[in-house]
Design an enzyme around this catalytic site. Structure first.
Site, mmCIF file in Angstrom:
data_model
loop_
_atom_site.group_PDB
_atom_site.id
_atom_site.type_symbol
_atom_site.label_atom_id
_atom_site.label_comp_id
_atom_site.label_asym_id
_atom_site.label_seq_id
_atom_site.Cartn_x
_atom_site.Cartn_y
_atom_site.Cartn_z
ATOM 1 N N ARG A 1 53.754 15.196 10.674
ATOM 2 C CA ARG A 1 53.837 15.402 9.283
ATOM 3 C C ARG A 1 55.476 15.410 8.263
ATOM 4 O O ARG A 1 56.398 15.017 8.624
ATOM 5 C CB ARG A 1 53.543 16.828 8.296
ATOM 6 C CG ARG A 1 53.516 17.050 7.123
ATOM 7 C CD ARG A 1 53.277 18.921 6.609
ATOM 8 N NE ARG A 1 53.447 19.450 5.326
ATOM 9 C CZ ARG A 1 53.351 20.360 5.426
ATOM 10 N NH1 ARG A 1 52.930 21.773 5.859
ATOM 11 N NH2 ARG A 1 53.980 20.444 4.211
ATOM 12 N N HIS A 2 54.959 14.286 7.243
ATOM 13 C CA HIS A 2 55.721 14.225 6.407
ATOM 14 C C HIS A 2 56.905 15.333 5.668
ATOM 15 O O HIS A 2 56.591 15.907 4.894
ATOM 16 C CB HIS A 2 55.517 13.403 4.253
ATOM 17 C CG HIS A 2 54.648 12.309 4.696
ATOM 18 N ND1 HIS A 2 55.917 11.259 5.384
ATOM 19 C CD2 HIS A 2 53.853 11.756 5.131
ATOM 20 C CE1 HIS A 2 54.873 10.063 5.956
ATOM 21 N NE2 HIS A 2 53.876 10.471 5.645
ATOM 22 N N VAL A 3 57.543 16.195 6.406
ATOM 23 C CA VAL A 3 58.202 16.909 6.219
ATOM 24 C C VAL A 3 59.520 17.531 6.533
ATOM 25 O O VAL A 3 60.170 16.337 7.378
ATOM 26 C CB VAL A 3 57.732 18.911 6.837
ATOM 27 C CG1 VAL A 3 57.565 18.471 8.727
ATOM 28 C CG2 VAL A 3 58.024 20.185 6.328
#
EC number: 2.8.2.-
Length: 309
Positions: free
Chosen positions: A70-72
């Site tokens: 995930r983009h995190v």
């Protein structure tokens, strides 16, 4: 036999080849039988404490072995009593990443002409067609800090100071790279990144390079190329470079570590010689075109140590 990490997190940095890697992971998860856990959330990288706890809980209870992506920004699992997973990531030249994002938000990619309208439906026409040089030279918010401070927070973490361009965030990001990431690769040398991932994490990445080189997969990968991308003027790029000096210090640091890692494992890959750096770029003492010699270290011991972290 090296320890098999059953929890891997790829907290992918936006516009750094992550869609290409996720395409590969979908194929690999079916081929090797691991649980690929993805997220439809693309625009929430910073989380509150409660959101961090909830996400870590959800990730930690996924069926193992899993690879979560995930983009995190970096999450410290141990802070909330969880087992710290093995982290991997890929970054790229900061100006190139910024330009790719700038034009992707406006015009999408070859997967569909209307892709950009879905992603940025509220963008006004005058903003969509804003000349990149005007954006940079006239200091529009999109082309100035803090929005240009983008890559470092993915490695610094969720602390509020990680969002502030400066030495504190830079040093914390470097520390996390050293202590929590098995591998941070460079997009410009993606085939070498895949080779090392296959070496370090064979249960997840075995045969990844042959899949990547398959003509059918390359055809799919080409669909994710941003369209209508143009190059700013030398003056505008120089301004971007100055504004992104911390991003570049981090990029060169990671690039040097990646080259040392390649040397350590005897990777004899053929890298296309980079184009000569334009005069308007400022050379950095941290950049090394060729990996430098490092003290000998037991390779297997190095892998075991990072798996145990």
């Amino acid at each position: 036999v090296l320890p098999f990490p059953s929890q891997v997190v790829y907290n992918r940095v936006g516009k750094c080849g992550s869609r290409t890697v996720v395409l590969l992971l979908r194929i690999l998860s079916e081929k090797h039988g691991f649980n690929l856990v993805t997220s439809d959330i693309h625009n929430k990288t910073r989380l509150t404490k409660n959101e961090q706890m909830e996400l870590i809980k959800n990730i930690s209870t996924a069926e193992q072995p899993y690879l979560f992506t995930r983009h995190v920004h970096f999450l410290n699992f141990s802070r909330f009593g969880g087992d710290q997973p093995v982290y991997i990531n890929i970054i790229r030249d900061p100006v190139n990443r910024f330009l790719s994002n700038y034009f992707f938000r406006r015009f999408g990619d070859w997967r569909g002409e209307q892709n950009h309208m879905i992603r940025t439906p509220s963008m006004r026409q005058e903003e969509r067609y804003l000349d990149i040089n005007v954006c940079i030279l006239e200091n529009y918010p999109e082309c100035s800090n803090p929005r240009l401070f983008y890559i470092i927070p993915y490695f610094c973490g969720q602390h509020p100071r990680c969002r502030e361009p400066g030495e504190w965030a830079l040093e914390r990001a470097k520390l996390n790279v050293n202590e929590n990431f098995l591998l941070v690769g460079i997009l410009e040398e993606l085939e070498d990144v895949l080779l090392l991932l296959e070496r370090f994490l064979p249960h997840y990445f075995k045969d990844v390079l042959s899949i990547y080189k398959n003509p059918e997969h390359r055809k799919l990968g080409n669909l994710t190329v941003t369209v209508k991308k143009t190059v700013p003027s030398p003056e505008a790029i120089q301004i971007l470079y100055q504004r992104m000096r911390y991003e570049y210090e981090f990029y060169y640091y990671v690039k040097e570590q990646f080259h040392l890692l390649k040397r350590k494992f005897g990777l004899k890959s053929h890298i296309r010689k980079p184009r000569p750096r334009p005069e308007f770029f400022i050379p950095s003492p941290l950049e090394t075109e060729e990996p430098i010699d490092d003290e000998e270290e037991d390779d297997e011991k190095w892998l075991e140590d990072i798996y145990k972290r």
